[in-house]
Design an enzyme around this catalytic site. Sequence first.
Site, mmCIF file in Angstrom:
data_model
loop_
_atom_site.group_PDB
_atom_site.id
_atom_site.type_symbol
_atom_site.label_atom_id
_atom_site.label_comp_id
_atom_site.label_asym_id
_atom_site.label_seq_id
_atom_site.Cartn_x
_atom_site.Cartn_y
_atom_site.Cartn_z
ATOM 1 N N ASP A 1 7.656 -11.119 0.305
ATOM 2 C CA ASP A 1 8.442 -12.135 -0.406
ATOM 3 C C ASP A 1 7.646 -13.428 -0.542
ATOM 4 O OD1 ASP A 1 10.596 -10.371 -0.538
ATOM 5 O OD2 ASP A 1 11.469 -11.117 1.325
ATOM 6 N N ARG B 1 0.820 -1.207 0.000
ATOM 7 C CA ARG B 1 0.000 0.000 0.000
ATOM 8 C C ARG B 1 0.858 1.263 0.000
ATOM 9 N NH1 ARG B 1 -4.953 -0.747 3.726
ATOM 10 N NH2 ARG B 1 -3.281 -1.400 5.106
ATOM 11 N N ARG B 2 1.895 1.276 0.832
ATOM 12 C CA ARG B 2 2.774 2.459 0.899
ATOM 13 C C ARG B 2 3.506 2.665 -0.416
ATOM 14 N NH1 ARG B 2 7.881 2.793 1.342
ATOM 15 N NH2 ARG B 2 8.103 0.598 1.975
ATOM 16 N N GLU B 3 3.999 1.585 -1.020
ATOM 17 C CA GLU B 3 4.715 1.702 -2.292
ATOM 18 C C GLU B 3 3.793 2.183 -3.412
ATOM 19 O OE1 GLU B 3 7.936 -1.884 -1.325
ATOM 20 O OE2 GLU B 3 6.060 -2.301 -2.383
#
Length: 485
Positions: free
Chosen positions: A276, A208-210
């Site tokens: 990952d 979400r932040r990216e």
Amino acid sequence: MADTTIDLGACVKRLARASVLVVGDAMLDRYVYGEVERVSPEAPVPILTVTREVAMPGGAGNVVRNLTALDASAAFVSVVGDDQAGSDLTGLIGGQERVEPWLLVQGGRTTTLKTRYIAQGQHLIRADREQTIPLPEKLTERLIRIALDAVAATSITLLSDYRKGVLSDEVAAQIIAGAKSLGRRVIVDPKGRDYSRYRGADVVTPNRRELAEATGLSVDSESAIVAAAQVLLARYDFGAVLVTRAEDGMSLITADEVRHFPGEAKEVFDVSGAGDTVVATLAAALAVDVPLVDAARLANIAGGIVVGKVGTAVARPADLLAALSPVTGALRKVVTAANAAEAAERWRTRGYKVGFTNGCFDLLHPGHVHLLEQCRAMCDRLIVGINADASVARLKGPTRPAQGEAARAAVLASLASVDLVCLFEEDTPLELLKLIRPDLLIKGADYTRDTVVGAAEVESWGGSVALAELLPGHSTTATLARLRG
């Protein structure tokens, strides 16, 4: 769990046929565990008395670790420095089964090393050593050449970008172009603000932040996440955007549909490395032709599994099958050796004392119940190891066990005094003990300290051995003899 049009359990079993190329930034994650009992007289800082250290692959190396945990095969192309961390990382990667490593060495480069210091389950500090400059021209050319050869030999390509210098604009663009020319799909776990170097990728997996960083848009609601993802689709010609939302689940956005998957974790302990796990599971599933929506659903389940574990964890086929299984209640306490070890680690980091006992437990009787209640009273969490059927037959004779291992495990799991049950195939639980590393090993008083298998090993890592009193007049052999007349 949401309905699905295909059998996800069957999809999990197909993951062993997956072949994935991973290109990205390899790191070494080191965990230093210890205890803090006083403050330094030299400065107002805690003194950590180190009890053990653990090293494992991080960054793109953790993606590879997750793929092998799923029984998939991986080719791994990356760069390390000519330092000790690089050597350790090369050994860890090369020591994994089903991995073809291409770890190029750059003289003078510092291998990314992240060292975390942890006491009583609390993260004290993290110390990083790294070098993030782009690779030199000749090394870049060699890396691209090796990667393109590996594209042809694998089913899908995964770019794991941690912005440490391996996936420059040129490297990412050429690998994507090469993969597309060979008809291979490309998944990208992205970083940074500019996604132009990933143009044409089939799936990108920002959190979400990216997503907010790459678009400059708000992502504070599902509708906002969809709008931001649609900007990426149009701007960079991506096939799909899979947005990971930690404990809130994931959102899959393509040109044709939007799917939101709720969080699967019952309890969140640690989100480290969950991205990952998600991208590895997604890649493995797509590599064996699982449809995108169902691959995303599996990836969401895998992400929910690992955030319920401690540290940089992995999801295994058994974990996924258990999450998909309708089995509930006590039977969920019957776990694999690897899951038992992870549970023990999780409990220790929360300050719980982990106990272990073992036996055949054929025809559970009051003596067993009395022993297990004593064991549980000595610790905070109790793991019980039981001999598998073949092991019981070797130890007790061809007429034993009277009950199969599944039945014995289920009965034990139903006891309130037992927290987990784990089968072992060997005649003794020594290998299981080494994996679980309990704080306390407990056996009945018919043993002595010197005759308890694993006593020396448990004491070697700071654990202890205890003997519990027996309830007279009860034994499985005597009970069977009475039943047979």
